[in-house]
Design a protein around this motif. Structure first.
Motif, PDB file in Angstrom:
ATOM      1  N   LYS A  41     -49.990 -18.320 -35.850  1.00 25.47           N
ATOM      2  CA  LYS A  41     -49.795 -19.722 -36.215  1.00 25.47           C
ATOM      3  C   LYS A  41     -50.143 -19.924 -37.695  1.00 25.47           C
ATOM      4  N   ILE A  42     -51.213 -19.303 -38.151  1.00 31.42           N
ATOM      5  CA  ILE A  42     -51.599 -19.392 -39.565  1.00 31.42           C
ATOM      6  C   ILE A  42     -50.469 -18.842 -40.435  1.00 31.42           C
ATOM      7  N   GLU A  43     -49.947 -17.687 -40.065  1.00 30.91           N
ATOM      8  CA  GLU A  43     -48.870 -17.075 -40.840  1.00 30.91           C
ATOM      9  C   GLU A  43     -47.602 -17.929 -40.822  1.00 30.91           C
ATOM     10  N   GLU A  44     -47.320 -18.522 -39.681  1.00 31.14           N
ATOM     11  CA  GLU A  44     -46.150 -19.402 -39.567  1.00 31.14           C
ATOM     12  C   GLU A  44     -46.264 -20.573 -40.545  1.00 31.14           C
ATOM     13  N   ILE A  45     -47.438 -21.174 -40.591  1.00 27.19           N
ATOM     14  CA  ILE A  45     -47.678 -22.300 -41.501  1.00 27.19           C
ATOM     15  C   ILE A  45     -47.603 -21.825 -42.950  1.00 27.19           C
ATOM     16  N   ILE A  86     -53.958 -17.647 -50.811  1.00 26.79           N
ATOM     17  CA  ILE A  86     -54.970 -17.975 -49.804  1.00 26.79           C
ATOM     18  C   ILE A  86     -56.252 -17.208 -50.075  1.00 26.79           C
ATOM     19  N   ALA A  87     -56.136 -15.906 -50.295  1.00 31.85           N
ATOM     20  CA  ALA A  87     -57.320 -15.086 -50.553  1.00 31.85           C
ATOM     21  C   ALA A  87     -58.093 -15.610 -51.755  1.00 31.85           C
ATOM     22  N   LYS A  88     -57.374 -15.907 -52.837  1.00 28.78           N
ATOM     23  CA  LYS A  88     -58.002 -16.405 -54.064  1.00 28.78           C
ATOM     24  C   LYS A  88     -58.728 -17.730 -53.821  1.00 28.78           C
ATOM     25  N   ASN A  89     -58.068 -18.644 -53.097  1.00 27.33           N
ATOM     26  CA  ASN A  89     -58.663 -19.948 -52.814  1.00 27.33           C
ATOM     27  C   ASN A  89     -59.864 -19.856 -51.878  1.00 27.33           C
ATOM     28  N   ALA A 144     -56.895 -24.036 -48.030  1.00 31.05           N
ATOM     29  CA  ALA A 144     -55.964 -23.371 -48.943  1.00 31.05           C
ATOM     30  C   ALA A 144     -54.515 -23.737 -48.615  1.00 31.05           C
ATOM     31  N   LEU A 145     -54.236 -23.966 -47.320  1.00 32.40           N
ATOM     32  CA  LEU A 145     -52.888 -24.334 -46.893  1.00 32.40           C
ATOM     33  C   LEU A 145     -52.664 -25.851 -46.896  1.00 32.40           C
ATOM     34  N   GLU A 146     -53.744 -26.575 -47.167  1.00 36.84           N
ATOM     35  CA  GLU A 146     -53.705 -28.044 -47.168  1.00 36.84           C
ATOM     36  C   GLU A 146     -53.240 -28.592 -45.822  1.00 36.84           C
ATOM     37  N   VAL A 147     -53.851 -28.052 -44.749  1.00 44.74           N
ATOM     38  CA  VAL A 147     -53.587 -28.526 -43.396  1.00 44.74           C
ATOM     39  C   VAL A 147     -54.915 -28.745 -42.691  1.00 44.74           C
ATOM     40  N   ASP A 148     -54.863 -29.399 -41.562  1.00 41.74           N
ATOM     41  CA  ASP A 148     -56.043 -29.580 -40.724  1.00 41.74           C
ATOM     42  C   ASP A 148     -56.232 -28.305 -39.909  1.00 41.74           C
TER      43      ASP A 148
END
Length: 77
Positions: A7-11, A22-25, A54-58
């Motif tokens: 799910k993380i990868e999908e987003i 993502i890693a950097k953030n 990092a993805l700006e999601v909940d």
């Protein structure tokens, strides 16, 4: 049910965000995130929150479908 890492990868892919971003953030290495993105590393709650930021999601977006399926099964019983 879709595993959390999928799910993380999908987003991530839908938002056009790189694994490096993502890693950097998160203040982590790309190898760290690669482990999560492939399901080889299980993120803790703190890591999930950093990835969500990092993805700006909940963070609940990683679990939404899984929780809905579980709740529906409980209501049918």
């Amino acid at each position: 049910m879709k595993p959390v890492y999928m799910k993380i990868e999908e987003i991530r892919v839908s938002k056009g965000v790189t694994k490096t971003h993502i890693a950097k953030n998160c203040g982590k290495t790309v190898a760290w995130y690669y482990g999560i993105s492939t399901g080889k590393r299980i993120p803790n709650v703190e890591s999930l929150q950093m990835i969500a930021d990092a993805l700006e999601v909940d963070v609940r977006d990683f679990f939404e479908n899984n929780l809905s399926v579980t709740l529906n099964k409980m209501q049918l019983a």
